[in-house]
Design a protein around this motif. Sequence first.
Motif, mmCIF file in Angstrom:
data_model
loop_
_atom_site.group_PDB
_atom_site.id
_atom_site.type_symbol
_atom_site.label_atom_id
_atom_site.label_comp_id
_atom_site.label_asym_id
_atom_site.label_seq_id
_atom_site.Cartn_x
_atom_site.Cartn_y
_atom_site.Cartn_z
ATOM 1 N N GLY A 59 42.883 -70.117 63.066
ATOM 2 C CA GLY A 59 42.389 -71.476 63.257
ATOM 3 C C GLY A 59 40.887 -71.489 63.453
ATOM 4 N N TRP A 60 40.387 -72.467 64.175
ATOM 5 C CA TRP A 60 38.960 -72.535 64.480
ATOM 6 C C TRP A 60 38.761 -73.079 65.894
ATOM 7 C CZ3 TRP A 60 36.956 -77.351 65.620
ATOM 8 C CH2 TRP A 60 37.675 -78.472 65.161
ATOM 9 N N ASP A 61 37.657 -72.649 66.514
ATOM 10 C CA ASP A 61 37.347 -73.047 67.879
ATOM 11 C C ASP A 61 35.848 -73.275 68.007
ATOM 12 O OD1 ASP A 61 40.050 -72.568 69.212
ATOM 13 O OD2 ASP A 61 39.644 -70.593 68.375
ATOM 14 N N VAL A 62 35.454 -74.129 68.952
ATOM 15 C CA VAL A 62 34.046 -74.352 69.279
ATOM 16 C C VAL A 62 33.706 -73.466 70.458
ATOM 17 C CG1 VAL A 62 32.315 -76.013 69.997
ATOM 18 C CG2 VAL A 62 34.101 -76.713 68.394
ATOM 19 N N LEU A 63 32.803 -72.487 70.237
ATOM 20 C CA LEU A 63 32.460 -71.493 71.249
ATOM 21 C C LEU A 63 30.961 -71.216 71.210
ATOM 22 C CD1 LEU A 63 35.284 -68.917 70.371
ATOM 23 C CD2 LEU A 63 35.332 -70.522 72.284
ATOM 24 N N THR A 64 30.484 -70.528 72.234
ATOM 25 C CA THR A 64 29.126 -69.988 72.212
ATOM 26 C C THR A 64 29.206 -68.534 71.767
ATOM 27 O OG1 THR A 64 28.427 -71.428 74.024
ATOM 28 C CG2 THR A 64 27.060 -69.508 73.559
ATOM 29 N N PRO A 65 28.587 -68.172 70.651
ATOM 30 C CA PRO A 65 28.740 -66.808 70.123
ATOM 31 C C PRO A 65 28.180 -65.750 71.066
ATOM 32 C CG PRO A 65 27.770 -68.274 68.488
ATOM 33 C CD PRO A 65 27.749 -69.011 69.778
ATOM 34 N N LEU A 83 14.573 -77.118 59.160
ATOM 35 C CA LEU A 83 15.614 -77.630 58.279
ATOM 36 C C LEU A 83 17.007 -77.524 58.888
ATOM 37 C CD1 LEU A 83 14.413 -76.190 54.838
ATOM 38 C CD2 LEU A 83 13.845 -78.371 55.919
ATOM 39 N N THR A 84 17.123 -76.941 60.085
ATOM 40 C CA THR A 84 18.425 -76.787 60.730
ATOM 41 C C THR A 84 18.744 -78.046 61.521
ATOM 42 O OG1 THR A 84 18.013 -74.400 60.941
ATOM 43 C CG2 THR A 84 19.851 -75.313 62.198
ATOM 44 N N GLY A 85 19.551 -78.926 60.942
ATOM 45 C CA GLY A 85 19.934 -80.151 61.625
ATOM 46 C C GLY A 85 21.128 -79.936 62.541
ATOM 47 N N GLU A 86 21.379 -80.916 63.397
ATOM 48 C CA GLU A 86 22.489 -80.818 64.343
ATOM 49 C C GLU A 86 23.739 -81.468 63.765
ATOM 50 O OE1 GLU A 86 23.725 -82.280 68.858
ATOM 51 O OE2 GLU A 86 21.603 -82.086 68.295
ATOM 52 N N LEU A 87 24.858 -80.777 63.892
ATOM 53 C CA LEU A 87 26.160 -81.293 63.474
ATOM 54 C C LEU A 87 26.936 -81.780 64.687
ATOM 55 C CD1 LEU A 87 27.196 -78.567 60.872
ATOM 56 C CD2 LEU A 87 26.961 -80.996 60.389
ATOM 57 N N PRO A 88 27.777 -82.805 64.508
ATOM 58 C CA PRO A 88 28.596 -83.255 65.630
ATOM 59 C C PRO A 88 29.711 -82.252 65.912
ATOM 60 C CG PRO A 88 29.237 -84.419 63.651
ATOM 61 C CD PRO A 88 28.029 -83.587 63.284
ATOM 62 N N LEU A 89 30.281 -82.336 67.107
ATOM 63 C CA LEU A 89 31.444 -81.508 67.410
ATOM 64 C C LEU A 89 32.593 -81.964 66.519
ATOM 65 C CD1 LEU A 89 31.324 -81.373 71.319
ATOM 66 C CD2 LEU A 89 30.821 -79.513 69.719
ATOM 67 N N PRO A 90 33.176 -81.057 65.735
ATOM 68 C CA PRO A 90 34.250 -81.459 64.820
ATOM 69 C C PRO A 90 35.499 -81.894 65.569
ATOM 70 C CG PRO A 90 33.998 -79.072 64.851
ATOM 71 C CD PRO A 90 32.856 -79.622 65.637
ATOM 72 N N ALA A 91 36.204 -82.866 64.991
ATOM 73 C CA ALA A 91 37.411 -83.403 65.615
ATOM 74 C C ALA A 91 38.595 -82.474 65.343
ATOM 75 C CB ALA A 91 37.705 -84.788 65.076
ATOM 76 N N LYS A 92 39.464 -82.355 66.329
ATOM 77 C CA LYS A 92 40.683 -81.562 66.204
ATOM 78 C C LYS A 92 41.849 -82.456 65.767
ATOM 79 C CE LYS A 92 40.042 -77.182 67.728
ATOM 80 N NZ LYS A 92 40.577 -75.967 67.067
ATOM 81 N N ASP A 93 42.857 -81.818 65.159
ATOM 82 C CA ASP A 93 44.110 -82.490 64.793
ATOM 83 C C ASP A 93 43.848 -83.750 63.962
ATOM 84 O OD1 ASP A 93 45.528 -80.580 66.333
ATOM 85 O OD2 ASP A 93 45.152 -81.751 68.155
ATOM 86 N N THR A 94 43.131 -83.591 62.876
ATOM 87 C CA THR A 94 42.792 -84.746 62.035
ATOM 88 C C THR A 94 43.864 -85.062 61.003
ATOM 89 O OG1 THR A 94 41.648 -83.355 60.397
ATOM 90 C CG2 THR A 94 40.348 -84.170 62.267
#
Length: 491
Positions: free
Chosen positions: A123-129, A141-152
Motif C-alpha cells: 500500500g502507501w503511507d504518509v511518513l517522514t523518510p 520548482l518543487t511545489g507543495e502537494l496536498p496530503l493524499p486522501a485515503k480510501d477514495t
Amino acid sequence: MSEDEKNPARAVIADYAQAHFRYFRTADGTVYAQKNGHPVARPIRSQGTTGSHRQELMVGLFKDGVGVFNGTALKEALDLIEALALTEDVQPVHIRVAPGFDGATWLDLGRDDGKSVRIHPAGWDVLTPDPREVCWRRTQLTGELPLPAKDTDGKGIDLLLRLCNFANAETECLAIAWLIGCLGPSVPVPAPFLTGPQGAGKSTGGRMLVRIIEGMSGDLRRAPKDEENLVAAVAAGWVTALDNLSHMTPDLSDAMCCIVTGIESVKRALFTDGDVFRVGYRRPLLLTGIDVGVIRPDLAERLLPLRLERPRVRRTEAELWADYEEALPVVLGSLLDLTVKVRAVEAETPTDLRMADFARLCAQLDAATGLGALTAYRASLDDLNDDVIEGDLLAQTVLRHADTIEPGTAQRMTSTEWLHCLSRLYSGEDLRALPKGWPTTGKVLSDRLKRLQPTLSARGVVIDSGRTSEGRYLEMTRLATAPPHEQQRML
C-alpha cells in the motif's frame, strides 16, 4: 581567559554545525547538509533563494544563542566541513521521487515538515523518510502537494477525467499510465504530446496532469532557445512541461530524446580551467501544441499523443481551478491506490517496442483494470509512424520502391546506387526536381536511412548495412509477413 584558551569563531561554528547537521557527498562530489531528523538536504555551497545551508546555519546559530558571526568565519568553517565530508560515504539526493528500501518508492510532498508518501508493495503511507533511505533535494520548482486522501475507491480518477477534455477512452488510459509512470524513479516514460483543435484546452489539460505530480505551483513553460537552458530547467525539477510548440528544431528534438531516456551532461566548472561538473538527468516530459510539423523518427518513438476535444460547456478559470484544487487530494490518493494495484500485477514485457518499460507498465495496467492501454499505446505509435512518413519524402519513396520487391527477399546495392535508384523513382518520367533536403551523397542517404529504420521496420521494410570484399553495401528487405502490430492494425 587568555587568547590561547579562546575558541576561534570558525571552530565554534564547525562544532555547532556537526552537532546539528549531517554532512555527506554525492557521486559527483557535491557536499550536502541535512538537518538532523529532516529528510531535506541542501548543498552547502548553494546561494539560492530557496534557503541555502549558509542561511540555515546562520539562523540556527542566532536562535540558539551561540552568536552572530562574520562571513569570513562562516566561510572557513564551511571549507573545513566540506573537506571532512568528502571523506564520508556517497549518498544520492533526489527530486520529487526516489527509490527506497524493500522495493518501495517515495514521493516528496514538498512540505516544510518533510512528510512524504512511501509507496510499498502492501500500500502507501504518509511518513517522514529516514535519511538513510532517502534524501530530498528542493529547488524553486518543487511545489507543495496536498496530503493524499485515503480510501477514495477510485473516485479521484473519475474526477480528473471529467475535468480534462480527452477525446476518447484510449487517450484517457494512456494519460493514466503516464501518471503512474511518473511515480517510478527508474522507469523512462514517453512524453505526452497534447494535441487537438484550437480551444480544446491543451494548456489547461497539461497543467492538470503536471500539477498532480508537482503541486498547484507547477506550470507550463516555453521551450528554451538553447540546450543549456533546457538542461538547467529539466535538472531542477521532475516533470518538465513545454507549452504551445509550433516547430521542432533538430537540436530540440535530440535534446528531448535525451531527456526522456536519460543522459549526462559534463561542463567546465566556473572559475577553473581543468575541473568539470556533471549533471545527469532523466525526467518525465510533457508537450502541448496543435502541430509541430515534421517529427523525427527517434523522437516519435518517445512520444505519447493525447488528443483533446473542444468542451461543449465553457467554465471560468477561477471556477475550474477551484474545483481542481479541491479534488487534488482525492485525485492523488486514487492515483496512489492504482499505482500500488498496478505494481502488484505481473505482466510480460513486449519485446518489439522501444519504450519497453512503459509498454510493460501498460500491460500491468491492463491486467489490473482491463483498460486496454497497451493496444492504445501501439495504435498511438502507428499514428506517429504515419506522421513521420507523411512528413518525409525519402521514407515515402523507399516504401514505394519496397513494393516492387518480392516479399521475403532482399535487394543489395551500394549507398550511391541506392541514391540514384531512389532519386530516379522520385523524379519519375516528368523529371521533377528533387526536394530541398534530399540526400546529396551516398553517405548522407545511409545516415538518413539509419534514422528512418524504426519507422520503415514498422511498415515491414528492413534496412541493413554491411561490407564485402568489394566495399560497403545497403540491403533492403521486404518482410514476408507484416509486424504483429501492423497485422492488428489491418484487421
